[in-house]
Each structure stands twice: as structure tokens, then as C-alpha cells.
Scaffold this active site. Structure first.
Site, mmCIF file in Angstrom:
data_model
loop_
_atom_site.group_PDB
_atom_site.id
_atom_site.type_symbol
_atom_site.label_atom_id
_atom_site.label_comp_id
_atom_site.label_asym_id
_atom_site.label_seq_id
_atom_site.Cartn_x
_atom_site.Cartn_y
_atom_site.Cartn_z
ATOM 1 N N GLU A 69 -13.073 -4.171 2.258
ATOM 2 C CA GLU A 69 -11.975 -3.566 1.511
ATOM 3 C C GLU A 69 -10.943 -4.638 1.200
ATOM 4 O OE1 GLU A 69 -8.632 0.007 1.585
ATOM 5 O OE2 GLU A 69 -10.510 0.242 2.711
ATOM 6 N N GLU A 94 -6.006 -8.259 3.689
ATOM 7 C CA GLU A 94 -4.669 -7.899 3.232
ATOM 8 C C GLU A 94 -3.701 -9.038 3.580
ATOM 9 O OE1 GLU A 94 -1.643 -6.663 1.609
ATOM 10 O OE2 GLU A 94 -3.178 -5.094 1.563
ATOM 11 N N ASP A 121 -5.479 -14.263 1.961
ATOM 12 C CA ASP A 121 -5.957 -14.250 0.585
ATOM 13 C C ASP A 121 -7.449 -13.922 0.551
ATOM 14 O OD1 ASP A 121 -6.767 -15.040 -2.064
ATOM 15 O OD2 ASP A 121 -5.012 -16.349 -2.187
ATOM 16 N N ASP A 143 -2.465 -4.366 -6.918
ATOM 17 C CA ASP A 143 -1.204 -4.671 -7.598
ATOM 18 C C ASP A 143 -1.453 -4.697 -9.099
ATOM 19 O OD1 ASP A 143 1.157 -5.879 -8.638
ATOM 20 O OD2 ASP A 143 1.509 -6.875 -6.719
ATOM 21 N N LYS A 147 3.280 -6.712 -16.406
ATOM 22 C CA LYS A 147 3.651 -7.550 -17.542
ATOM 23 C C LYS A 147 2.431 -8.284 -18.085
ATOM 24 C CE LYS A 147 8.407 -8.346 -16.013
ATOM 25 N NZ LYS A 147 9.424 -9.363 -15.625
ATOM 26 N N ASP A 179 -4.327 3.811 -11.023
ATOM 27 C CA ASP A 179 -3.649 4.806 -11.845
ATOM 28 C C ASP A 179 -3.018 4.170 -13.079
ATOM 29 O OD1 ASP A 179 -1.936 3.641 -9.677
ATOM 30 O OD2 ASP A 179 -0.371 4.564 -10.882
ATOM 31 N N ARG A 217 -1.565 6.547 0.521
ATOM 32 C CA ARG A 217 -0.142 6.759 0.214
ATOM 33 C C ARG A 217 0.194 6.257 -1.179
ATOM 34 N NH1 ARG A 217 3.304 2.112 2.851
ATOM 35 N NH2 ARG A 217 1.757 0.456 3.079
ATOM 36 N N GLU A 219 -1.844 6.424 -3.787
ATOM 37 C CA GLU A 219 -2.286 7.463 -4.713
ATOM 38 C C GLU A 219 -1.329 8.640 -4.704
ATOM 39 O OE1 GLU A 219 -6.453 8.633 -5.738
ATOM 40 O OE2 GLU A 219 -5.980 10.276 -4.366
#
Length: 237
Positions: A69, A94, A121, A143, A147, A179, A217, A219
Site C-alpha cells: 500500500e 508512508e 519515499d 495527494d 495545480k 475523488d 477518513r 474518502e
């Protein structure tokens, strides 16, 4: 306590995003001090120089499938999958140390033993994963870098997808949840170019979550703010 996303032996790379946020609670500091090193995917003293120390997944997990993951956030989905699938090993990656501390607390509460934690990373991790060693990968609410000038920082670019393709076994599943409509667009363009097939056969295949899905959280925040989740499933060719 480890608070850096830079691992010994890793090549220098630009890193965008936060490594640490607000102060950690004493319990979270303790989790990092006591649990992070034992839950490393490599042995004590291990670094990420692939010529000297490639990851031995069989030594870490035994002879079971290994999942990955990428960007586990607070860790709720990762722990859910580990509890639901005790016959697999899962590596969670993470760089945000607050999220790592949250995951370590959840691992203690759940009592699961089939998770290993990479606090850094994802590119450094994929450098040392064995070729075709991962059976399934998750990229959940990454993330969005909204932009346009920052779109090259998104995970769904060659810099990330090429090593992910190398690390995944042929036929392995790659799940992406987001999303952000433009992230969906870029994903559907770039992921197939990197050697993956989108498996959707009907609109329900991207509108409805996976059967084993646990809403995160991130979502829940998206739903409260009126954004529509998309669930994209790819197969590594």
C-alpha cells in the site's frame, strides 16, 4: 525515533509533501521508538542500496503473497486488509511520520503481525523490491497536486509507474481510488501506458467500491464535501 524519509544508501531525489505535522502524543512517540524498527521490511542495519541489500520478502513474510500500500495515510485500510487476509504479508509505505505513528498504534490495537512499515519515499522502497515480487498494490486517495504545474509530482507518472510495474508480478492487481476527476483522467492515460490494463467492463466497476473496501477518513472527507470517489482497477500485463 525516526523522523526522516531519507533511508541510508538511497539516491538523492526531490521529495514533495510533508514529512511531519503537528506534535506527536507521548504514546505515538513511544510507538515510533519501540515498534518502527522491528516492523521494518529489512533487518537491523539494513539500507536501501539494492546492490548490497535487496529485500528478501520470503525471509520477512515466509512463502506467502506480498501486497503493497503506497501512502497509507492513517493506516485504517492497511490494518483492515491485514486482519482480513492473514495469509498475506503487507508492506505499507508512508513518508508522513504522523501517519506512521497512527498506523503503529492501530497495529498494536489490532494485534496483527503480517504488516511491515516503510516510513519514507515509495521510490526508495521500489528500488529494492525484488522484480515481480508484489502480488497486489494499492494507491488510495493520493495527494492530488491540483495545480497543473504540479501534475508531474503525482504518483501516476513514469517515475513511479515504471518501478511499480517492475515490482509487480504479471497479472497482479493495482487499485487506485481518488475523488479528483483530473487525477482519474491522468491515471487512465498514464497507467495503461506503463504496462497495465484497466479491467472495467461497466460503469459499476469504477463507481462502486471493491467488495473488501474499508472507507478511509480521506474518502469520508471527500463525501462530506460532495466529491465523487472513483475506484479504478488495473492488471499488470
Amino acid at each position: 525515533m525516526t523522523t526522516s524519509n531519507k533511508h541510508p544508501g538511497a539516491p538523492w531525489r526531490n521529495f514533495y509533501g510533508r514529512i511531519k505535522g503537528k506534535g506527536l502524543r507521548p504514546a505515538q512517540e513511544r510507538y515510533l521508538d519501540e515498534d518502527l524498527e522491528p516492523l521494518s521490511p529489512g533487518p537491523v542495519g539494513w539500507d536501501v542500496n539494492p546492490e548490497r541489500h535487496p529485500l528478501d520478502l520470503k525471509a520477512t513474510f515466509g512463502d506467502v503473497p506480498v501486497w503493497l500500500e503506497i501512502g497509507f495515510g492513517g493506516g485504517e485500510h492497511l490494518v483492515h486488509q491485514a486482519k482480513s487476509n492473514p495469509g498475506v504479508g503487507i508492506i505499507g509505505c508512508e513518508p508522513f511520520i504522523n501517519g506512521v505513528a497512527m498506523l503503529l498504534g492501530k497495529i498494536r490495537d489490532a494485534g496483527v503481525s503480517n504488516i511491515r512499515v516503510w516510513p519514507g519515499d515509495a521510490r526508495d522502497l521500489m528500488d529494492v523490491l525484488p522484480e515481480s515480487g508484489i502480488a497486489k498494490a494499492f494507491l488510495l486517495y493520493p495527494d492530488p497536486w491540483p495545480k497543473k504545474k504540479h501534475h508531474r509530482r503525482r504518483f501516476v507518472t513514469d517515475e513511479h509507474l515504471e518501478p511499480l510495474h517492475r515490482a509487480l508480478a504479471p497479472g497482479a492487481e493495482f487499485r487506485v481510488a481518488t475523488d479528483i476527476p483530473d487525477y482519474v483522467r491522468q491515471t487512465l492515460i498514464e497507467v495503461p501506458k506503463a504496462g497495465f490494463t484497466w479491467t472495467a467492463e461497466s460503469p459499476a466497476d469504477w463507481r462502486e467500491p471493491w467488495r473488501d473496501w474499508l472507507s478511509t477518513r480521506y474518502e469520508q472527507k471527500a463525501l462530506r464535501e460532495g466529491r465523487v470517489p472513483h475506484y479504478l482497477t488495473f492488471r499488470r500485463d
